[in-house]
Design a protein around this motif. Structure first.
Motif, mmCIF file in Angstrom:
data_model
loop_
_atom_site.group_PDB
_atom_site.id
_atom_site.type_symbol
_atom_site.label_atom_id
_atom_site.label_comp_id
_atom_site.label_asym_id
_atom_site.label_seq_id
_atom_site.Cartn_x
_atom_site.Cartn_y
_atom_site.Cartn_z
ATOM 1 N N LEU A 467 0.829 -1.193 0.000
ATOM 2 C CA LEU A 467 0.000 0.000 0.000
ATOM 3 C C LEU A 467 0.865 1.245 0.000
ATOM 4 O O LEU A 467 1.967 1.254 0.585
ATOM 5 N N GLY A 468 0.376 2.301 -0.648
ATOM 6 C CA GLY A 468 1.076 3.573 -0.650
ATOM 7 C C GLY A 468 0.505 4.535 0.354
ATOM 8 O O GLY A 468 -0.372 4.190 1.162
ATOM 9 N N GLU A 469 0.990 5.778 0.297
ATOM 10 C CA GLU A 469 0.474 6.823 1.164
ATOM 11 C C GLU A 469 -0.917 7.235 0.680
ATOM 12 O O GLU A 469 -1.291 6.973 -0.460
ATOM 13 N N PRO A 470 -1.698 7.898 1.535
ATOM 14 C CA PRO A 470 -3.026 8.339 1.107
ATOM 15 C C PRO A 470 -2.953 9.230 -0.125
ATOM 16 O O PRO A 470 -2.082 10.105 -0.225
ATOM 17 N N LEU A 471 -3.854 8.975 -1.063
ATOM 18 C CA LEU A 471 -3.936 9.795 -2.268
ATOM 19 C C LEU A 471 -4.568 11.138 -1.919
ATOM 20 O O LEU A 471 -5.573 11.196 -1.222
ATOM 21 N N SER A 472 -3.989 12.200 -2.419
ATOM 22 C CA SER A 472 -4.541 13.525 -2.156
ATOM 23 C C SER A 472 -4.532 14.327 -3.449
ATOM 24 O O SER A 472 -3.776 14.029 -4.375
ATOM 25 N N GLY A 473 -5.364 15.341 -3.492
ATOM 26 C CA GLY A 473 -5.429 16.186 -4.673
ATOM 27 C C GLY A 473 -6.324 15.654 -5.773
ATOM 28 O O GLY A 473 -6.336 16.197 -6.878
ATOM 29 N N PHE A 474 -7.069 14.567 -5.478
ATOM 30 C CA PHE A 474 -7.927 13.964 -6.494
ATOM 31 C C PHE A 474 -9.347 13.787 -5.949
ATOM 32 O O PHE A 474 -9.546 13.567 -4.764
ATOM 33 N N GLN A 475 -10.290 13.873 -6.849
ATOM 34 C CA GLN A 475 -11.671 13.556 -6.542
ATOM 35 C C GLN A 475 -12.193 12.558 -7.571
ATOM 36 O O GLN A 475 -11.777 12.592 -8.725
ATOM 37 N N GLY A 476 -13.097 11.671 -7.124
ATOM 38 C CA GLY A 476 -13.718 10.730 -8.052
ATOM 39 C C GLY A 476 -12.945 9.447 -8.250
ATOM 40 O O GLY A 476 -13.222 8.700 -9.198
ATOM 41 N N ILE A 477 -11.988 9.146 -7.373
ATOM 42 C CA ILE A 477 -11.219 7.908 -7.517
ATOM 43 C C ILE A 477 -12.138 6.688 -7.406
ATOM 44 O O ILE A 477 -12.017 5.724 -8.165
ATOM 45 N N LEU A 478 -13.098 6.735 -6.478
ATOM 46 C CA LEU A 478 -13.978 5.584 -6.298
ATOM 47 C C LEU A 478 -14.949 5.407 -7.456
ATOM 48 O O LEU A 478 -15.511 4.328 -7.635
ATOM 49 N N ARG A 479 -15.140 6.464 -8.258
ATOM 50 C CA ARG A 479 -15.973 6.336 -9.451
ATOM 51 C C ARG A 479 -15.194 5.769 -10.629
ATOM 52 O O ARG A 479 -15.772 5.416 -11.647
ATOM 53 N N GLY A 480 -13.857 5.729 -10.483
ATOM 54 C CA GLY A 480 -13.036 5.114 -11.520
ATOM 55 C C GLY A 480 -12.270 6.083 -12.385
ATOM 56 O O GLY A 480 -11.250 5.716 -12.969
ATOM 57 N N VAL A 481 -12.727 7.300 -12.522
ATOM 58 C CA VAL A 481 -12.038 8.296 -13.344
ATOM 59 C C VAL A 481 -11.817 9.537 -12.476
ATOM 60 O O VAL A 481 -12.685 10.419 -12.379
ATOM 61 N N PRO A 482 -10.661 9.634 -11.800
ATOM 62 C CA PRO A 482 -10.444 10.734 -10.864
ATOM 63 C C PRO A 482 -10.182 12.060 -11.579
ATOM 64 O O PRO A 482 -9.713 12.094 -12.717
ATOM 65 N N LEU A 483 -10.476 13.116 -10.877
ATOM 66 C CA LEU A 483 -10.241 14.463 -11.366
ATOM 67 C C LEU A 483 -9.221 15.127 -10.468
ATOM 68 O O LEU A 483 -9.379 15.176 -9.250
ATOM 69 N N PHE A 484 -8.143 15.657 -11.092
ATOM 70 C CA PHE A 484 -7.092 16.303 -10.315
ATOM 71 C C PHE A 484 -7.538 17.697 -9.895
ATOM 72 O O PHE A 484 -7.921 18.516 -10.727
ATOM 73 N N VAL A 485 -7.523 17.961 -8.584
ATOM 74 C CA VAL A 485 -7.946 19.274 -8.076
ATOM 75 C C VAL A 485 -6.878 19.905 -7.196
ATOM 76 O O VAL A 485 -7.073 20.994 -6.678
#
Length: 502
Positions: A467-485
């Protein structure tokens, strides 16, 4: 002998005595009914053989099968009836022409009803048994020709046997008049057998106690099977009846990042659901908890519905987890289950046996999809799972169940919603980033403590689960296509080292 007569007469059928609260009350008449092929004769033979074990005289009165057929049936289960039970056969008159035939009885349909009953009484007086089986009532019903006469004859049998110390089992194949409940009102108890034929797979059998005077019993339907060695009944599981004291300690997984995601680990005696689309590694994540359990010196049991064991052994060995070796060392129990051949009751009993006999403290069920396939025409999956998970929790067992969702990314559906049953829910997802398919893991529920609300990327490779560190700066990862914010996407790219085995 007095203690023996006051105790109940055990049936000799695994699980059936549990349903009957110890067995059949002595000196009473019971009815065992079911369609042809439902297992009546096998249960009746086990009932007599159990009596022979404790030195009781046993009598089998047959109006339908021959002695040879009964002996052959017993032999197919590895039983020897000779000398253990007296068989009283009403044979066709043509067999009397055989010089070797020493019987002096007549075929029941050639006799008046009173004569048939008289012959039964005479055989009883001659042998004076403690256990009696009469097979079957359909022949007597045909001879009676009317419901009134049939009822009087059954009452005559009951009153005759009531004067003795015999426990009597009447068999009825329900072929002449299934609506006639005359015997139900007369006998002390009624055991009903059913045989069901699903659209695909082996037939399913179940038993139900319709009546038992003056006795509490385990109601409802209970699955059973007929195999070499006799009938085995699987009493319906009631978790409330099983309670074991244990310390609800926190169990670590051995992976620091996963432990942090889980708030330090999982509580002993809890259930965890791993949910996600096919291929996300639900089974392999669950096996990480098996590896941790073995490291603690505990045993684990793995029940696989969906995958061939040889393939599972090969791919887990490449990850550094040799399941085959652990099995051979007696540290884990693993078995592949055929959903088309297995009833829910039998599966629950297998899990219970591994907890009791093998002392498994970690159980994996892979997957609920396969478990649901084992009961395609039943609506009780949620109730079955509720009782099974509650039972395992009360035994201090950590249970891990997997559910494969329909679809890969976007809006995904589960075949059945069991998230509310589990104490913890681990969500696995695919997501796309920089033209690559990646995997994300998160904990969306944990009843027994806090947990991270982050999403972490993970990989499965030769070193196992990473496992890596917590992902940050993204939205929509659980929907499959994240958006960088965010300001940078560095955490996403470097959270887990690239692994050619992923």
């Amino acid at each position: 002998m007095a203690d023996q007569l006051t105790a109940k007469a055990k049936t000799g059928v695994r699980g059936l005595d549990d349903i009957l609260a110890g067995g059949l009350s002595r000196r009473h008449v019971f009815l065992l009914e079911g369609a042809p092929g439902s297992g009546k004769t096998t249960i009746a033979l086990q009932f007599l053989l159990e009596g022979a074990k404790v030195g009781e005289r046993c009598l089998y009165i047959t109006l339908s099968e021959t002695t040879e057929e009964l002996v052959d049936s017993a032999t197919s289960h590895g039983w020897n009836l000779r000398g253990l039970a007296e068989i009283f056969e009403l044979v066709p008159p043509e067999s009397l022409l055989n010089a070797d035939q020493q019987q002096s009885l007549l075929y029941s349909s050639d006799l008046e009803l009173g004569e048939t009953t008289k012959l039964i009484f005479e055989a009883f007086e001659r042998i004076k048994p403690q256990r009696v089986v009469i097979d079957s009532l359909s022949e007597i019903r045909l001879l009676a020709q009317s419901s009134l006469r049939y009822r009087r004859q059954i009452l005559a049998l009951k009153h005759f046997f009531a004067k003795s110390d015999a426990t009597v089992l009447l068999l009825d194949d329900m072929t002449s008049d299934t609506l006639d409940k005359t015997v139900h009102s007369v006998v002390h108890g009624v055991v009903h057998l059913e045989q069901l034929a699903p659209d695909y797979g082996a037939e399913r059998r179940r038993v139900r106690i319709l009546k038992y005077r003056g006795q509490a019993y385990r109601g409802g339907y209970h699955d059973f099977i007929i195999k070499t060695g006799g009938v085995a009944v699987f009493p319906r599981l009631r978790a409330i009846e099983h309670k074991t004291g244990f310390e609800r300690s926190l169990l670590a997984t051995g992976i620091a990042e996963l432990d942090r995601l889980l708030g330090g680990g999982l509580t002993r005696g809890s259930s965890t659901l791993l949910i996600g689309p096919a291929g996300t590694g639900k089974s392999l994540v669950a096996l990480q908890f098996v590896s941790a359990a073995v490291s603690r010196g505990e045993k684990a049991a793995i029940f696989v519905f969906d995958e061939e064991l040889g393939l599972l052994f090969a791919r887990t060995k490449d990850m550094g987890l040799d399941l085959e070796k652990l099995r051979d060392l007696g540290l884990i129990h693993i078995e592949q289950l055929d959903a088309a051949e297995l009833s829910p009751g039998e599966f629950a009993q297998r899990v219970r046996d591994r907890v009791a006999d093998f002392e498994a403290r970690t159980v994996i069920i892979d997957s609920i999809n396969g478990y649901q396939a084992a009961m395609p025409e039943e609506n009780g999956l949620i109730l079955h799972m509720h009782e099974l998970l509650q039972f395992l929790n009360r035994q201090g067992v950590n249970t891990f169940i997997t559910v494969a969702q329909h679809g890969l990314v976007g809006d995904m559906k589960s075949p059945v919603d069991v998230t509310y049953l589990a104490d913890s829910v681990i969500l696995l997802r695919y997501f796309e980033a920089d033209g690559r398919v990646r995997r994300a893991i998160s904990v969306i529920k944990k009843r027994t403590g806090n947990h991270e609300d982050t999403i972490r990327e993970y990989k499965i490779g030769s070193g196992g689960l990473t496992l890596g560190e917590p992902l940050s700066g993204f939205q929509g990862i659980l929907r499959g296509v994240p958006l960088f914010v965010g300001e940078t996407n560095l955490p996403l790219k470097t959270s887990v080292e690239d692994d050619s085995h992923s």
